[in-house]
Design a protein around this motif. Structure first.
Motif, short mmCIF file in Angstrom:
data_model
loop_
_atom_site.label_atom_id
_atom_site.label_comp_id
_atom_site.label_asym_id
_atom_site.label_seq_id
_atom_site.Cartn_x
_atom_site.Cartn_y
_atom_site.Cartn_z
N UNK A 99 0.84 -1.21 0.00
CA UNK A 99 0.00 0.00 0.00
C UNK A 99 0.87 1.25 0.00
N UNK A 125 -5.60 -2.42 -6.15
CA UNK A 125 -6.11 -1.69 -4.98
C UNK A 125 -7.22 -2.50 -4.31
N UNK A 126 -7.97 -3.18 -5.17
CA UNK A 126 -9.08 -3.97 -4.66
C UNK A 126 -8.58 -5.11 -3.76
N UNK A 128 -5.89 -5.12 -2.07
CA UNK A 128 -5.36 -4.54 -0.84
C UNK A 128 -6.48 -4.05 0.08
N UNK A 129 -7.53 -3.48 -0.54
CA UNK A 129 -8.68 -3.05 0.27
C UNK A 129 -9.33 -4.26 0.94
N UNK A 130 -9.44 -5.35 0.18
CA UNK A 130 -10.05 -6.56 0.74
C UNK A 130 -9.24 -7.04 1.94
N UNK A 132 -7.50 -5.25 3.84
CA UNK A 132 -7.62 -4.33 4.97
C UNK A 132 -8.91 -4.55 5.75
N UNK A 133 -9.87 -5.25 5.13
CA UNK A 133 -11.11 -5.58 5.84
C UNK A 133 -10.92 -6.78 6.76
N UNK B 96 -15.99 1.80 6.40
CA UNK B 96 -16.23 0.35 6.26
C UNK B 96 -17.42 0.11 5.32
N UNK B 99 -16.40 0.76 1.74
CA UNK B 99 -15.61 -0.31 1.12
C UNK B 99 -16.51 -1.47 0.72
N UNK B 102 -18.37 -0.50 -2.36
CA UNK B 102 -17.45 -0.51 -3.49
C UNK B 102 -17.28 -1.93 -4.04
N UNK B 103 -17.21 -2.93 -3.13
CA UNK B 103 -17.07 -4.31 -3.58
C UNK B 103 -18.37 -4.84 -4.16
N UNK B 125 -10.88 4.63 -4.17
CA UNK B 125 -10.22 3.50 -3.50
C UNK B 125 -9.01 3.98 -2.72
N UNK B 129 -8.13 3.31 1.03
CA UNK B 129 -6.89 2.62 1.40
C UNK B 129 -6.11 3.44 2.42
N UNK B 132 -7.49 3.03 5.70
CA UNK B 132 -7.23 1.72 6.29
C UNK B 132 -5.83 1.64 6.90
N UNK B 133 -4.95 2.58 6.51
CA UNK B 133 -3.61 2.61 7.10
C UNK B 133 -3.62 3.29 8.47
N UNK B 138 -12.20 1.10 10.78
CA UNK B 138 -12.89 1.71 9.64
C UNK B 138 -14.37 1.98 9.93
#
Lengths: 214, 214
Positions: A99, A125-126, A128-130, A132-133, B96, B99, B102-103, B125, B129, B132-133, B138
């Motif tokens: 990231x 990015x997707x 990485x976002x996943x 992060x969940x 949260x 995200x 988005x998915x 995104x 992201x 999320x850091x 979230x």
């Protein structure tokens, strides 16, 4: 739908180019055909925009139809002339590292390379976002377990057309294609030459629209 | 670089279209000009591809140059004919929630609307992201504090050309443009009509390359 011109239609275009304005009678005479035989060809060429017919004057050449010119031009653009640099991380990097790299390099997709430097995976990015969940801290997640792995990666080559690369991006619903060539010693490994993204395509689109109007 | 044809050059093209093949002398005569005066115009028209010159025959019409045809065509494509549906979340949603949306919707950018349904912000995104850091969970981060907020949002209108929208995506280095129109009661509020993304542009690019070859 792609309709190819017949030899006779191409011949008619050449006659009109060289000698137009020219009547249907005169074209028929030159081809040793009757006017009736020629009628369908002349209709096709007029409807498709190659020829224009003017009453009491005859046919003259109107230039190639826009669709044909645009399509031909797009199919001449090659990946190697448009590709951008690939941004890579090693397979042992963490999702957190990835990231950070993504932000530093300001890209949407990273390519993951193995110890020999060959393409091992793609990280979006997707992905990485996943990650992060999930419940794990991102520092503890290696990119190897969240990336899309070879051979499930759609790639393109430097010699491929940009049109073909754009079609892959749309058909496979992905944001980025690695530009690759087979390794010299092992043709099942891929050397990374660049990237083609939707940004690459949008840039080419803007470039085409900015061409001189002459 | 856009070079416009002069009236005289357009006139010459028309003469050659109607009467070609025709010599430079004959064109000069028709325009009451000397051959020498005409020379620069004929050079420009030949170099740019409008006319072809054949020794001992004269000039004939070669069709409009590819660059001109492509550029003109691209400037005719309008946002309203290509835009996709906008995917929205409310200003009170959490990062949260965003995200997850988005998915579920499989998009790269979300638009944030205020209580009246007008555009309040854009959420990429990248914004998510970055969140999320951070140290916060979230669920506790409202999208309102991580989104790009009006009036710092680049927008486009339904009547704008797709070329202009693509240029904004590239120039401002963004992935998605909200398609908006001013609210009927309050013109400083924007109603959301759709979205134009780099995917929209890539699809238009593929469509142009797939046009019939006739």
């Amino acid at each position: 739908m792609v309709i190819e011109l017949t030899k006779r239609q191409e011949h008619i275009i050449q006659i009109v180019k060289d000698e137009g304005p020219i009547t249907g009678e005169q074209i028929a005479e030159k081809l040793n055909l009757t006017r009736a035989t020629l009628r369908p060809d002349l209709s096709i060429l007029t409807m498709s925009g190659y020829l224009e017919a003017r009453p009491r004057v005859g046919y003259f050449y109107a230039g190639r139809p826009a669709g044909s010119v645009i399509s031909e031009r797009l199919h001449k653009l090659l990946v190697k002339d448009y590709k951008a640099m690939p941004i890579v991380v090693s397979e042992s990097a963490s999702a957190y590292d990835a990231i950070v790299t993504l932000f530093l390099e300001d890209v949407g997709t990273l390519f993951v390379v193995n110890q020999k430097g060959f393409l091992a995976g793609v990280l979006s990015r997707k992905d990485l976002l996943r990650a992060s969940l999930g419940n794990k801290t991102l520092e503890d997640v290696p990119v190897g377990i969240i990336m899309t792995r070879m051979p499930n990666i759609v790639t393109c080559t430097p010699e491929e057309t940009l049109y073909s690369a754009a079609k892959k991006l749309i058909d496979f619903q992905i944001d980025s294609l690695p530009v690759v060539r087979p390794g010299e010693e092992d043709s099942k490994q891929f050397e990374l030459m660049g990237r083609v993204t939707k940004t690459t395509i949008a840039k080419a689109f803007v470039e085409l629209g900015s061409e001189p109007k002459v």
